[in-house]
Design a protein around this motif. Structure first.
Motif, PDB file in Angstrom:
ATOM      1  N   GLN A 303     -34.540  96.415  76.925  1.00  0.00           N
ATOM      2  CA  GLN A 303     -34.830  96.064  78.323  1.00  0.00           C
ATOM      3  C   GLN A 303     -33.990  94.868  78.765  1.00  0.00           C
ATOM      4  O   GLN A 303     -33.511  94.818  79.896  1.00  0.00           O
ATOM      5  N   CYS A 307     -30.873  94.444  82.026  1.00  0.00           N
ATOM      6  CA  CYS A 307     -30.770  93.570  83.204  1.00  0.00           C
ATOM      7  C   CYS A 307     -29.828  92.386  82.980  1.00  0.00           C
ATOM      8  O   CYS A 307     -29.641  91.577  83.878  1.00  0.00           O
ATOM      9  N   TYR A 327     -26.661 103.384  87.470  1.00  0.00           N
ATOM     10  CA  TYR A 327     -27.889 103.049  86.752  1.00  0.00           C
ATOM     11  C   TYR A 327     -28.451 104.252  86.014  1.00  0.00           C
ATOM     12  O   TYR A 327     -29.427 104.149  85.310  1.00  0.00           O
ATOM     13  N   VAL A 342     -31.834  98.785  88.366  1.00  0.00           N
ATOM     14  CA  VAL A 342     -32.305  97.534  87.791  1.00  0.00           C
ATOM     15  C   VAL A 342     -31.428  96.414  88.343  1.00  0.00           C
ATOM     16  O   VAL A 342     -30.220  96.593  88.505  1.00  0.00           O
ATOM     17  N   ALA A 343     -32.060  95.271  88.662  1.00  0.00           N
ATOM     18  CA  ALA A 343     -31.288  94.161  89.231  1.00  0.00           C
ATOM     19  C   ALA A 343     -30.657  93.333  88.113  1.00  0.00           C
ATOM     20  O   ALA A 343     -31.233  93.186  87.046  1.00  0.00           O
ATOM     21  N   TYR A 344     -29.475  92.800  88.403  1.00  0.00           N
ATOM     22  CA  TYR A 344     -28.809  91.920  87.443  1.00  0.00           C
ATOM     23  C   TYR A 344     -29.539  90.594  87.428  1.00  0.00           C
ATOM     24  O   TYR A 344     -29.610  89.907  88.440  1.00  0.00           O
ATOM     25  N   ASP A 345     -30.117  90.238  86.301  1.00  0.00           N
ATOM     26  CA  ASP A 345     -30.950  89.039  86.240  1.00  0.00           C
ATOM     27  C   ASP A 345     -30.999  88.509  84.804  1.00  0.00           C
ATOM     28  O   ASP A 345     -31.903  88.821  84.037  1.00  0.00           O
ATOM     29  N   LYS A 348     -34.199  86.900  83.645  1.00  0.00           N
ATOM     30  CA  LYS A 348     -35.277  87.822  83.306  1.00  0.00           C
ATOM     31  C   LYS A 348     -35.070  88.381  81.896  1.00  0.00           C
ATOM     32  O   LYS A 348     -36.021  88.554  81.138  1.00  0.00           O
ATOM     33  N   ALA A 349     -33.797  88.621  81.555  1.00  0.00           N
ATOM     34  CA  ALA A 349     -33.497  89.133  80.215  1.00  0.00           C
ATOM     35  C   ALA A 349     -34.013  88.168  79.157  1.00  0.00           C
ATOM     36  O   ALA A 349     -34.651  88.572  78.176  1.00  0.00           O
ATOM     37  N   PRO A 486     -34.971 101.377  82.871  1.00  0.00           N
ATOM     38  CA  PRO A 486     -34.732 100.096  82.200  1.00  0.00           C
ATOM     39  C   PRO A 486     -36.016  99.292  82.010  1.00  0.00           C
ATOM     40  O   PRO A 486     -36.126  98.508  81.074  1.00  0.00           O
ATOM     41  N   GLN A 487     -37.002  99.488  82.909  1.00  0.00           N
ATOM     42  CA  GLN A 487     -38.259  98.744  82.765  1.00  0.00           C
ATOM     43  C   GLN A 487     -39.171  99.420  81.749  1.00  0.00           C
ATOM     44  O   GLN A 487     -40.092  98.797  81.239  1.00  0.00           O
ATOM     45  N   SER A 490     -35.954 102.484  78.189  1.00  0.00           N
ATOM     46  CA  SER A 490     -34.557 102.049  78.210  1.00  0.00           C
ATOM     47  C   SER A 490     -33.723 102.461  76.989  1.00  0.00           C
ATOM     48  O   SER A 490     -33.080 101.624  76.365  1.00  0.00           O
TER      49      SER A 490
END
Lengths: 534, 288
Positions: A303, A307, A327, A342-345, A348-349, A486-487, A490
């Motif tokens: 996961q 992201c 995606y 999925v947002a690039y973050d 969060k990763a 991805p949430q 994945s």
């Protein structure tokens, strides 16, 4: 005296590579002045190892395209819906287990013998016995009722079969010899194979007795080249259309335009979901490969990777803009699920990893119970885009505490290693069966298995029409509670769609409307019969 | 010699300069330091050599990047030094193994009787008869390529020349008067070998070892260049050169020129060091 010898050796090494550089350039001096022939440079992998034999996977394997030399029952139209070639109509029984095709009666093979339903039955009955990339495991048997009627009996309903029928070329029963057909194919398609110099070139000539639209391009020569040789050949004016890679677009070639085609060609990483020490299910010949990876088998790692990768940056820097973010394995297709986004973050990763109990060690790499978040990433080293993506992934995962070691290799080696080690895969086709090959139990490079997903895939294939199957394909990806997003699980992280780019002569009218599937090669000439010189 | 009382007219106007021996020493020192520097810096460069930076793609040579950058924005100077140091390590390892094989086989051929000699000589002829690069490719391919493949291939294919030299030396020594006299005087065989033979053969061995270096390095680079050596993610000098080839048609000359020149310099320097070493150790060639 000895010194001179070393000097000579050094010079030899230098000359060697300048020589290799030059020698590739002087291939086929094409007569480009003639107005009905064209020379096309394709990548080396496009040359079919088993020849032009549909039974052995020509056109219908992993890289699907029109077989050109043979006719197919159905075709995919420009908008990826189904149209007709040999078939005049087809009906599917309510239980989905019997498909009946009515075929045209006016089609002849190039040796003058008419094409009948028997040839269709022969082709499929033989193709399903072969262990090729063409998946025909859902077929039980095929029988010819009369000269123009052929009936397909299925083991299980398979609504996506129409897409398979659009790429499997029909071979003549009376003139088929498994040993020689690949080299000397007889078909009923738009073109005839005139000459094949293995490892170098293929020459196609228009079939004068073709039943469909007459070809404007009478002669099509295809040469197989590496990326740099293809560029050099265009630079030297030896080819009319040359495939290329984004890193070669920085220097345009005079007299050539850069053509960029939208594709369904997606690059992504398989992340093995089981720990090391597993094995893949046995293939038909009993072969199994080691499978599983101790790091990517952690859900949090998978996961986090999804992201932590800045897809926009890959498009901009590795693809020089010749691509778009992706995606899923089915970008913009009717069965793509929005939930795959999925947002690039990167923050969060890191949060995902920390919530799972991973701790940063002094080297800046996450660790959990002595296990470092570090894995190898395979890539095909002759391919500059895949190399670039592997390097970019490495750089992007470093700041989130995951160490990636890119390992360059060739596909024949990677094919056996990629069940244990993630690989920069290419995928994408004109058919929803990609979802099946990536996520269905026992059939995928991530060793992924989820009964809920399997159920939806089975239901989708059992749908009575392709259209009715779309919502089920979507649910297989995410049904609101479980799936491959991805949430959720994945198992694959999809990164970018790559445009297929070519250098093409300014005065050549290249017609190619169908969105390209995975595979750089033959798709470009699906419509070569309509090309013309201005 | 010059400080004897009488000075001839020829000696009077002779330019003041270092004598041969000092010159040789200087060359030796300079060469060794340079090579050592490449090795140490290359080892310490670490991750810079494989770090991609897409904001610095395709830079021409400039102050920040003296060798330019490649299509992935990697600094070519760091890559070249790293690649060269990898090559030197492989060369070192491979030549030591080759030299040890040569010493053992050479000694065995010379001392263990006619049959052993015939077998070893036959093997020398066999290995020397096969084109060297072909042999390297065969061995490396058979072992599965990669770093291991290239090291083994280079290591087990460079021994024949040195084996011949050592065999010849020992055969010659066996017939030498002082060895025979030592034997007649009742010295044990062991003592003769340790006291009289090894000191004579060792310099040959050492020089042979150093002179294997440039061969080993070039062959490693060639093997890697052809795709049978180091894996493509390693910044080996052969990898750098074969990658640079793909971009020569785009006009990126610096990718090939500088690494190629460093490779050539290194190889020539090793040859120079080996030659100087021979001059130092072997009195017969000191004034050549």
């Amino acid at each position: 005296m000895k010194k001179e010898r070393y000097l000579a050796l050094c010079l030899l090494v230098i000359f060697l590579f300048t020589l290799v550089g030059c020698s590739k350039a002087d291939k086929t001096d094409a007569g480009t002045s003639t107005k009905d022939s064209v020379v096309i440079a394709m990548d080396v992998e496009s040359e079919p190892a088993a020849g032009f034999d549909p039974i052995m996977g020509w056109a219908a394997g992993e890289h699907t395209h029109d077989p050109l030399i043979q006719s197919t029952l159905l075709i995919t139209k420009d908008d990826i819906t189904i149209g007709y070639d040999l078939a005049k109509e087809y009906t599917i029984s309510p239980d989905g287990l019997t498909w009946t095709f009515k075929i045209r009666s006016d089609v002849k093979f190039t040796d003058g013998v008419p094409l009948t339903a028997k040839d269709v039955a022969f082709t499929y009955n033989n193709a399903m016995k072969q262990a090729t990339e063409t998946d025909l495991s859902m077929l039980k048997s095929v029988e010819a009722i009369d000269d123009t009627t052929v009936v397909f009996h299925f083991n299980t309903p398979y609504s996506a079969f129409a897409y398979t029928a659009a790429v499997v070329g029909i071979v003549p029963e009376h003139a088929y010899n498994a040993a020689t057909y690949g080299k000397n194919p007889i078909g009923s398609g738009r073109y005839i194979l005139k000459q094949w110099d293995k490892g170098q070139q293929v020459i196609l000539e228009a079939n004068p007795n073709y039943y469909g639209e007459k070809a404007k391009m009478k002669k099509v020569s295809i040469v197989f080249m590496s990326e740099d040789a293809s560029y050099a050949a265009a630079q030297g004016g030896q080819v009319d259309v040359a495939y290329t890679a984004p890193s070669y677009t920085v220097n345009p070639i005079k007299g050539y335009n850069i053509l960029s085609f939208n594709t369904e060609d997606i690059r992504g990483l398989n992340l093995p979901t089981v720990p090391a020490g597993n094995k893949t299910p046995a293939k038909r010949n009993g072969e199994t490969y080691p499978a599983g990876n101790n790091v990517t088998s952690h859900l949090a790692i998978r996961q986090a990777i999804a992201c932590a990768i800045d897809r926009e940056s890959i498009v901009k820097n590795v693809l020089n803009g010749y691509g778009s973010v992706a995606y899923s394995d089915s970008v913009n297709e009717p069965w793509e699920n929005e939930a795959m986004k999925v947002a690039y973050d990167p923050a969060k990763a890191k949060a995902i990893l920390e919530a799972d109990g991973w701790k940063l060690n002094p080297e800046g790499i996450y660790e959990k119970q002595g296990l470092k978040a570090e894995f190898d990433l395979l890539y095909i080293s002759s391919n500059s885009v895949r190399t670039g993506i592997a390097m970019a992934v490495k750089e992007m995962l470093k700041p989130v505490g995951i160490k990636v070691n890119p390992i360059g290799s060739s596909w024949d080696q990677i094919a056996t290693l990629c069940y244990e080690t993630p690989h920069v895969f290419g995928a994408g086709s004109h058919s929803p069966t990609g979802v099946r090959s990536h996520y269905y139990t026992g059939k995928n490079y991530a060793s992924y298995s989820n009964p809920t997903v399997d159920t939806y895939i089975d239901e989708a294939l059992a749908a009575t029409s392709v259209e009715a199957s779309y919502p089920l394909w979507k649910k297989a990806q995410w049904d609101g509670a479980a799936g491959v997003t991805p949430q959720a699980d994945s198992p694959w992280v999809w990164l970018v769609e790559i445009k297929h780019i070519y250098f093409a002569r300014e005065n050549l009218n290249v017609i190619d409307k169908k969105i390209h599937p995975h595979g750089y090669g033959w798709t470009i000439i699906n419509n070569v019969h309509q090309w013309s010189w201005k | 010699m010059n400080n004897t009382g009488s000075v001839t007219i020829l000696q009077k106007y002779q330019r003041k300069r270092l004598n041969q021996r000092s010159q040789t020493l200087l060359v030796l020192a300079f060469g060794s330091i340079f090579l050592l520097a490449i090795t140490v810096i290359g080892t310490l460069v670490g991750d810079i050599a494989i770090t991609t930076n897409f904001t610095q793609k395709n830079f021409l040579p400039q102050i920040a990047h003296p060798f330019g950058t490649d299509w992935l924005g990697r600094d070519m100077l760091a890559r070249t030094l790293k690649g060269m140091s990898i090559s030197i390590y492989i060369g070192l390892f491979a030549s030591v193994i080759s030299a040890v094989i040569a010493a053992i086989l050479g000694a065995a051929a010379a001392t263990l009787g006619k049959k052993v000699d015939a077998v070893i000589t036959w093997f020398i002829d066999l290995v020397m008869g096969i084109p060297h690069l072909l042999l390297l490719i065969l061995i490396s391919y058979a072992i599965g390529r990669g770093t291991f493949g290239v090291v083994v291939a280079v290591a087990i294919s460079h021994w024949p020349v040195l084996t011949r030299i050592i065999r010849g030396e020992i055969l010659q020594l066996k017939e030498a008067n002082y060895i025979k006299i030592a034997g007649k005087l009742g010295q044990s065989k062991m003592k003769i070998v340790v006291k009289h033979m090894i000191p004579h053969v060792f310099p040959q061995f050492l020089v042979g070892l150093v002179l294997l270096f440039p061969h080993a390095i070039l062959h490693e680079a060639a093997l890697t260049f052809l795709g049978f050596g180091l894996p493509p993610e390693q910044p080996g000098i052969g990898i750098i050169l074969s990658e640079s080839m793909k971009y020569l048609s785009l006009g990126m000359w610096w990718l090939a020129l500088f690494p190629g020149m460093v490779l050539m310099t290194t190889v020539l320097l090793f040859d120079l060091v080996g030659g100087s070493l021979r001059k130092m150790i072997d009195p017969h060639s000191a004034q050549e």
